[in-house]
Design an enzyme around this catalytic site. Structure first.
Site, PDB file in Angstrom:
ATOM      1  N   THR A 155       0.848  -1.199   0.000  1.00 41.26           N
ATOM      2  CA  THR A 155       0.000   0.000   0.000  1.00 41.26           C
ATOM      3  C   THR A 155       0.879   1.245   0.000  1.00 41.26           C
ATOM      4  O   THR A 155       1.979   1.232   0.556  1.00 41.26           O
ATOM      5  CB  THR A 155      -0.908  -0.027   1.241  1.00 41.26           C
ATOM      6  OG1 THR A 155      -1.817  -1.127   1.102  1.00 41.26           O
ATOM      7  CG2 THR A 155      -1.723   1.255   1.383  1.00 41.26           C
ATOM      8  N   GLY A 156       0.362   2.320  -0.601  1.00 42.28           N
ATOM      9  CA  GLY A 156       1.082   3.592  -0.594  1.00 42.28           C
ATOM     10  C   GLY A 156       1.403   4.027  -2.012  1.00 42.28           C
ATOM     11  O   GLY A 156       1.126   3.311  -2.983  1.00 42.28           O
ATOM     12  N   SER A 157       2.010   5.196  -2.121  1.00 47.96           N
ATOM     13  CA  SER A 157       2.247   5.777  -3.445  1.00 47.96           C
ATOM     14  C   SER A 157       3.268   4.980  -4.248  1.00 47.96           C
ATOM     15  O   SER A 157       3.191   4.930  -5.475  1.00 47.96           O
ATOM     16  CB  SER A 157       2.703   7.232  -3.305  1.00 47.96           C
ATOM     17  OG  SER A 157       3.829   7.310  -2.454  1.00 47.96           O
ATOM     18  N   ASP A 200       8.249   3.651   5.087  1.00 47.42           N
ATOM     19  CA  ASP A 200       8.490   5.037   5.512  1.00 47.42           C
ATOM     20  C   ASP A 200       9.947   5.237   5.915  1.00 47.42           C
ATOM     21  O   ASP A 200      10.472   6.335   5.787  1.00 47.42           O
ATOM     22  CB  ASP A 200       7.543   5.389   6.664  1.00 47.42           C
ATOM     23  CG  ASP A 200       6.100   5.258   6.222  1.00 47.42           C
ATOM     24  OD1 ASP A 200       5.723   5.944   5.257  1.00 47.42           O
ATOM     25  OD2 ASP A 200       5.370   4.430   6.787  1.00 47.42           O
ATOM     26  N   LYS A 242       6.788   1.285   8.913  1.00 47.43           N
ATOM     27  CA  LYS A 242       5.706   1.342   7.944  1.00 47.43           C
ATOM     28  C   LYS A 242       4.434   1.808   8.637  1.00 47.43           C
ATOM     29  O   LYS A 242       4.360   1.824   9.852  1.00 47.43           O
ATOM     30  CB  LYS A 242       5.473  -0.053   7.321  1.00 47.43           C
ATOM     31  CG  LYS A 242       6.576  -0.399   6.314  1.00 47.43           C
ATOM     32  CD  LYS A 242       6.347  -1.733   5.611  1.00 47.43           C
ATOM     33  CE  LYS A 242       5.042  -1.896   4.919  1.00 47.43           C
ATOM     34  NZ  LYS A 242       4.712  -0.836   3.944  1.00 47.43           N
ATOM     35  N   GLY A 243       3.446   2.175   7.817  1.00 52.20           N
ATOM     36  CA  GLY A 243       2.162   2.550   8.390  1.00 52.20           C
ATOM     37  C   GLY A 243       1.809   4.009   8.221  1.00 52.20           C
ATOM     38  O   GLY A 243       0.780   4.460   8.724  1.00 52.20           O
ATOM     39  N   GLY A 244       2.647   4.742   7.472  1.00 54.24           N
ATOM     40  CA  GLY A 244       2.324   6.152   7.216  1.00 54.24           C
ATOM     41  C   GLY A 244       0.969   6.311   6.539  1.00 54.24           C
ATOM     42  O   GLY A 244       0.294   7.316   6.725  1.00 54.24           O
ATOM     43  N   GLU A 284      -0.491  -5.105   6.086  1.00 58.35           N
ATOM     44  CA  GLU A 284       0.833  -5.221   5.447  1.00 58.35           C
ATOM     45  C   GLU A 284       1.705  -6.220   6.193  1.00 58.35           C
ATOM     46  O   GLU A 284       2.423  -7.014   5.583  1.00 58.35           O
ATOM     47  CB  GLU A 284       1.529  -3.860   5.430  1.00 58.35           C
ATOM     48  CG  GLU A 284       0.921  -2.889   4.431  1.00 58.35           C
ATOM     49  CD  GLU A 284       1.545  -1.514   4.463  1.00 58.35           C
ATOM     50  OE1 GLU A 284       1.476  -0.819   3.446  1.00 58.35           O
ATOM     51  OE2 GLU A 284       2.103  -1.122   5.510  1.00 58.35           O
TER      52      GLU A 284
HETATM   53  O1  LIG Z   1       0.553   2.307   5.518  1.00 61.18           O
HETATM   54  C1  LIG Z   1       1.226   2.571   4.541  1.00 61.18           C
HETATM   55  C2  LIG Z   1       2.417   1.875   4.129  1.00 61.18           C
HETATM   56  O2  LIG Z   1       3.193   1.329   5.151  1.00 61.18           O
HETATM   57  C3  LIG Z   1       3.255   2.525   3.034  1.00 61.18           C
HETATM   58  O3  LIG Z   1       3.889   1.467   2.373  1.00 61.18           O
HETATM   59  C4  LIG Z   1       4.271   3.508   3.534  1.00 61.18           C
HETATM   60  O4  LIG Z   1       3.631   4.537   4.264  1.00 61.18           O
HETATM   61  C5  LIG Z   1       5.079   4.127   2.383  1.00 61.18           C
HETATM   62  O5  LIG Z   1       4.225   4.835   1.556  1.00 61.18           O
HETATM   63  P1  LIG Z   1       4.745   5.665   0.316  1.00 61.18           P
HETATM   64  O6  LIG Z   1       5.246   4.705  -0.696  1.00 61.18           O
HETATM   65  O7  LIG Z   1       3.537   6.440  -0.152  1.00 61.18           O
HETATM   66  O8  LIG Z   1       5.822   6.588   0.816  1.00 61.18           O
END
Ligand SMILES: O=C[C@H](O)[C@H](O)[C@H](O)COP(=O)(O)O
Length: 232
Positions: A28-30, A86, A96-98, A105
């Site tokens: 999950t995430g961008s 993160d 993780k978990g942002g 996850e």
């Molecule tokens: O809960 C979200 C996840 O752990 C994401 O994988 C993490 O926050 C990184 O997200 P991003 O790729 O958007 O920086």
């Protein structure tokens, strides 16, 4: 090159490790979203894989991209999970978990033979803790849980502000599992495995964002190219 292009490059590198017939954990995430999109293109070209999404957002993305989905109730083990992070440290321990998806996850990563972390290289840190540590909690008895978390931090020599995460509507952010998140600004976590163990033992804590010993490989994209790290 902008940050989003770096994330897509890391995602493309991870895709090189996907083989026909694999069962995949979809992060999950961008950054993970880039992986799902690129995977969708390969599926459209004939690649046969099946994925387990780590959030409702990723489920929707995967469906939009035509990636076939399953659940951990229908498959035994997963071959590979590809997810963002993160923070990543040299032992490949993670925060993780942002985005609030840490619980699913971690379940998916733990059910996988291999986890590849993809990120732009701003996520690389010598020691975890600059990014606020997400702790997923049950709303019931929150003050007691919060005090127990503070005690654990003190036991680990950590002090920092704790805040209940807010959603876009200004109310508490609610995870896919119906829980809340406390974000803890700790600065430097000197003994992440110990902290992980102590937090995990608190009643009321559902999960926390320390991923210890779960990532096998990290692929970090920067202006100089992609660096690949294997867990020592
Ligand atoms: O809960 C979200 C996840 O752990 C994401 O994988 C993490 O926050 C990184 O997200 P991003 O790729 O958007 O920086």
């Amino acid at each position: 090159m902008n940050m989003d292009e770096l994330k897509r490059q890391a995602a493309a590198k991870a895709l090189e490790h996907v083989r026909d017939g694999m069962k995949l954990g979809l992060g999950t995430g961008s950054t993970a979203k880039h992986f799902v999109e690129l995977l969708g293109e390969r599926v459209a070209g004939g690649l046969k894989v099946i994925g387990v999404p780590t959030s409702e957002t990723t489920r929707a993305d995967a469906q939009r991209c035509g990636v076939p989905l399953t659940t951990l109730d229908e498959v035994d083990r997963l071959d590979l999970t590809v997810d963002g992070a993160d923070e990543v440290d040299p032992a490949l321990n993670l925060i993780k978990g942002g985005g609030g998806a840490l619980l699913r996850e971690k379940i998916v990563a733990a059910a996988s033979d291999r986890m590849i972390v993809i990120a732009d290289d701003s996520k690389w840190v010598p020691t975890l803790g600059r990014f606020p540590l997400p702790v997923e909690v049950i709303p019931f008895g929150l003050s007691a849980t919060r005090r127990a978390i503070a005690d654990v931090f003190a036991k680990c020599g950590l002090h920092g502000e704790m805040a209940i995460r807010s959603g876009k509507d200004g109310h508490a952010f609610v995870t896919d599992g119906g829980h809340w998140i406390i974000d803890a600004r700790l600065g430097t976590i000197t003994d992440a495995p110990r902290l992980a163990g102590l937090l995990g033992a608190i009643p009321g804590v559902v999960e926390h964002g320390l991923f210890i010993g779960l990532a096998s490989t990290a692929m970090l994209a920067g202006s100089q190219g992609i660096r690949v790290f294997e867990r020592p």
